[in-house]
Scaffold this motif. Structure first.
Motif, PDB file in Angstrom:
ATOM      1  N   ARG A 198      -3.181   5.980  14.740  1.00  0.00           N
ATOM      2  CA  ARG A 198      -3.837   5.630  16.006  1.00  0.00           C
ATOM      3  C   ARG A 198      -3.067   6.187  17.190  1.00  0.00           C
ATOM      4  O   ARG A 198      -3.657   6.649  18.171  1.00  0.00           O
TER       5      ARG A 198
ATOM      6  N   SER B 217       0.831  -1.203   0.000  1.00  0.00           N
ATOM      7  CA  SER B 217       0.000   0.000   0.000  1.00  0.00           C
ATOM      8  C   SER B 217       0.864   1.251   0.000  1.00  0.00           C
ATOM      9  O   SER B 217       1.891   1.304   0.696  1.00  0.00           O
TER      10      SER B 217
ATOM     11  N   LEU C 254     -13.237  -3.482  11.236  1.00  0.00           N
ATOM     12  CA  LEU C 254     -13.160  -2.026  11.191  1.00  0.00           C
ATOM     13  C   LEU C 254     -14.287  -1.378  10.393  1.00  0.00           C
ATOM     14  O   LEU C 254     -14.608  -0.219  10.615  1.00  0.00           O
ATOM     15  N   GLU C 255     -14.872  -2.112   9.442  1.00  0.00           N
ATOM     16  CA  GLU C 255     -15.788  -1.453   8.505  1.00  0.00           C
ATOM     17  C   GLU C 255     -17.139  -2.142   8.399  1.00  0.00           C
ATOM     18  O   GLU C 255     -17.773  -2.129   7.352  1.00  0.00           O
TER      19      GLU C 255
ATOM     20  N   LYS D  92      -6.586   1.700  10.297  1.00  0.00           N
ATOM     21  CA  LYS D  92      -5.625   0.652   9.935  1.00  0.00           C
ATOM     22  C   LYS D  92      -4.189   1.041  10.258  1.00  0.00           C
ATOM     23  O   LYS D  92      -3.344   0.179  10.498  1.00  0.00           O
ATOM     24  N   GLY D  93      -3.889   2.347  10.246  1.00  0.00           N
ATOM     25  CA  GLY D  93      -2.505   2.778  10.429  1.00  0.00           C
ATOM     26  C   GLY D  93      -2.150   2.981  11.895  1.00  0.00           C
ATOM     27  O   GLY D  93      -2.755   3.807  12.581  1.00  0.00           O
ATOM     28  N   GLU D  94      -1.136   2.268  12.363  1.00  0.00           N
ATOM     29  CA  GLU D  94      -0.749   2.368  13.779  1.00  0.00           C
ATOM     30  C   GLU D  94      -0.245   3.764  14.126  1.00  0.00           C
ATOM     31  O   GLU D  94      -0.514   4.277  15.220  1.00  0.00           O
TER      32      GLU D  94
ATOM     33  N   GLY E 247     -11.524   2.967   7.700  1.00  0.00           N
ATOM     34  CA  GLY E 247     -10.242   2.717   7.038  1.00  0.00           C
ATOM     35  C   GLY E 247      -9.068   3.411   7.678  1.00  0.00           C
ATOM     36  O   GLY E 247      -7.942   2.895   7.679  1.00  0.00           O
TER      37      GLY E 247
ATOM     38  N   TYR F 271       0.244   3.834   1.486  1.00  0.00           N
ATOM     39  CA  TYR F 271       0.205   4.364   2.851  1.00  0.00           C
ATOM     40  C   TYR F 271       1.329   3.803   3.717  1.00  0.00           C
ATOM     41  O   TYR F 271       1.768   4.451   4.669  1.00  0.00           O
ATOM     42  N   ASP F 272       1.813   2.606   3.373  1.00  0.00           N
ATOM     43  CA  ASP F 272       2.946   2.052   4.134  1.00  0.00           C
ATOM     44  C   ASP F 272       4.173   2.952   3.987  1.00  0.00           C
ATOM     45  O   ASP F 272       4.879   3.238   4.965  1.00  0.00           O
TER      46      ASP F 272
ATOM     47  N   VAL G 258      -8.925  -0.718  19.100  1.00  0.00           N
ATOM     48  CA  VAL G 258      -9.111  -1.121  17.710  1.00  0.00           C
ATOM     49  C   VAL G 258      -9.831  -2.476  17.685  1.00  0.00           C
ATOM     50  O   VAL G 258      -9.319  -3.460  18.217  1.00  0.00           O
TER      51      VAL G 258
END
Length: 504
Positions: free
Chosen positions: A420, A326, A437-438, A415-417, A412, A328-329, A433
């Motif tokens: 959070r 991803s 999630l959805e 998902k990212g630590e 969504g 986002y990673d 968490v």
């Protein structure tokens, strides 16, 4: 084994989800439908598309999972709110549905304001008088399409229309009634005062019932169309923003969650409405009897992070395509290299104006404080911090009347630590968490249906549906460091407030 079929009628499509009675997700199926956006502020959907989507998803779930329709104990609903669908006495649509995103009814808002102030309106309904709500949209139909208005037997929201198609009965629940903008929040009934000011025939509004109410059984005609068994109980459920509260475990006073998707909101549960003196938050009628769902919703949350990905993170997108991961990673890895406060960069996340807590249609998205030494990581981190600081203002308003030291985060964005942890530090609260999630709306509808037909004793059964997978705890040093950053964030907005008006 008994099953619960939950339909979640969203803006882009309907998601049918099947749960076992012990809370296990068995399967889901989605059917999409279009929205017609036109004239700048208009947004409409064809209610027949909603019905076709419910029929398609029901049949596909039953057939693909080889479920005996007789084993489905109840059908229940979560649905998009704040709409206006005019139907005749047989439940047939008289025009396209005017959905929540439609803003055409500005003149009708002004008509109501001639009789009642925003503050007094807010203290009856729990919401501001705006063009988003159902009563203003029905007034627009009356003023612009009088023939349609005269033929209207009832005005319905999405799930209420489907319930009518399944059972032949016209009802709405308190949460969706609340979204009509003419609902007495304290007394859980239509507000005679606001209906009078609006000049609307109250008989055109459906009968109000609790979310757990059984509207009736599936008719023979509806059974043939959907694949459901004739006579299957239909529970009316609730508006999607409120059924999600159940699905996120917000079913008792103080239980709070943050939904972090394209938009975002923070909602808690309370025994009384929370009325903010500055009218910054709203309060919904909860689907859980005796409770309310005080809430603040912002316009662009994950949407801002998605925008920044698509505009300045092309390299990260290409890397992700090459490695099968991803983007986002790669973005999150750069964010981890940026310190608290993003090296002085402040991001205002008001790319579509703002609802809570600003209620400012002119507000704009902004990067402030950029210097030559700033990195892309600083900019990316400032987006996450800006969204979270805006949400923290909402949280602080709710905290004036409810003790909140932890909250569930769904959607969504959960998902990212790294995000959070930013939330935990800015909120100064534990961030929980869940395993799913959805699916909050679908799970909330399922539990509501199960309670409605007596499959479950009460809403506490949600603990069988969700489990906490991880917890982010606030770092005391980070909490302290974010104090002045939050003050600066507020100062940046107020410093540019008049500039935004000029830009408009």
């Amino acid at each position: 084994m008994k099953y619960i079929l939950a339909h979640d009628l969203g803006t882009s499509g309907n998601k049918a989800t099947l749960f076992s009675e012990n809370g296990k997700l068995i399967g889901s199926y989605v059917a999409s439908y279009p929205t017609n956006y036109f004239n700048g502020t208009y947004a409409e959907q064809d209610a027949e598309d909603w019905w076709n989507a419910v029929c398609t998803t029901s049949r596909n779930l039953i057939n693909s999972l080889e479920i005996d329709p007789e084993d489905i104990a109840v059908v229940s609903f979560s649905g998009q709110m704040m709409g206006c669908l005019c139907v005749d006495i047989d439940g047939n649509p008289l025009r396209k549905a005017i959905i929540w995103a439609d803003q055409r009814a500005q003149k009708q808002v002004a008509q109501i304001e001639e009789h009642i102030s925003q503050k007094d309106f807010y203290h009856i309904v729990g919401h501001r008088n705006t063009a988003s709500y159902g009563i203003q949209k029905l007034m627009w139909v009356r003023d612009n399409e009088p023939d349609i208005y005269e033929q209207t037997y009832k005005t319905l929201n999405a799930k209420d229309f489907i319930v009518a198609r399944l059972t032949g009965k016209f009802y709405t629940d308190y949460s969706d009634g609340n979204s009509n903008g003419c609902f007495d929040l304290v007394n859980l009934k239509w507000s005679d005062e606001i209906i009078s000011y609006a000049g609307i025939d109250p008989d055109k509004l459906p009968e109000l019932k609790p979310s757990t109410f059984v509207a009736g059984g599936v008719t023979k005609k509806a059974a043939e169309a959907t694949g459901l068994a004739e006579g299957t109980p239909v529970v009316i459920g609730g508006g999607d923003g409120v059924t999600a509260s159940v699905g996120a475990g917000s079913i008792s006073p103080g239980k709070t969650y943050c939904s972090l998707g394209t938009s975002a909101w923070i909602t808690t549960a309370s025994e009384k409405p929370i009325f903010d003196e500055e009218l910054r938050t709203v309060t919904w009628a909860h689907v859980v009897p005796g409770l309310y769902a005080p809430n603040g919703t912002m316009q662009t949350a994950g949407g801002a992070y998605s925008w920044v990905k698509n505009t300045i993170c092309q390299a990260e997108i290409q890397q992700a395509e090459q490695t099968g991961t991803s983007p986002y990673d790669y973005m999150n890895a750069q964010i981890e290299q940026s310190p608290i406060g993003s090296n002085g960069v402040i991001f205002l996340p008001y790319m579509l104006g703002e609802r809570a807590p600003r209620w400012d249609v002119h507000a704009k998205g902004s990067f402030i404080g950029l210097k030559p030494e700033n990195t892309k990581g600083d900019m990316l981190r400032s987006v996450l911090e800006g969204v979270t600081m805006n949400l923290s203002i909402i949280l602080d308003i709710l905290r004036t009347q409810v003790d909140i030291d932890e909250l569930m985060v769904i959607g969504g964005g959960a998902k990212g630590e790294i995000w959070r942890q930013i939330m935990a530090d800015i909120y100064n609260a534990k961030v929980l968490v869940p395993n799913v999630l959805e699916e909050a709306g679908s799970m909330g509808a399922a539990v509501t249906g199960g309670v409605g037909v007596g499959l479950y004793k009460d809403f506490d059964v949600i603990d069988q549906f969700i489990q906490v997978n991880s917890v982010q705890t606030p770092n005391p040093e980070a909490v302290l460091a974010y104090g002045p950053v939050k003050e600066l964030f507020d100062s940046c907005y107020y410093g540019l407030k008049d500039v935004f008006v000029k830009m408009a």
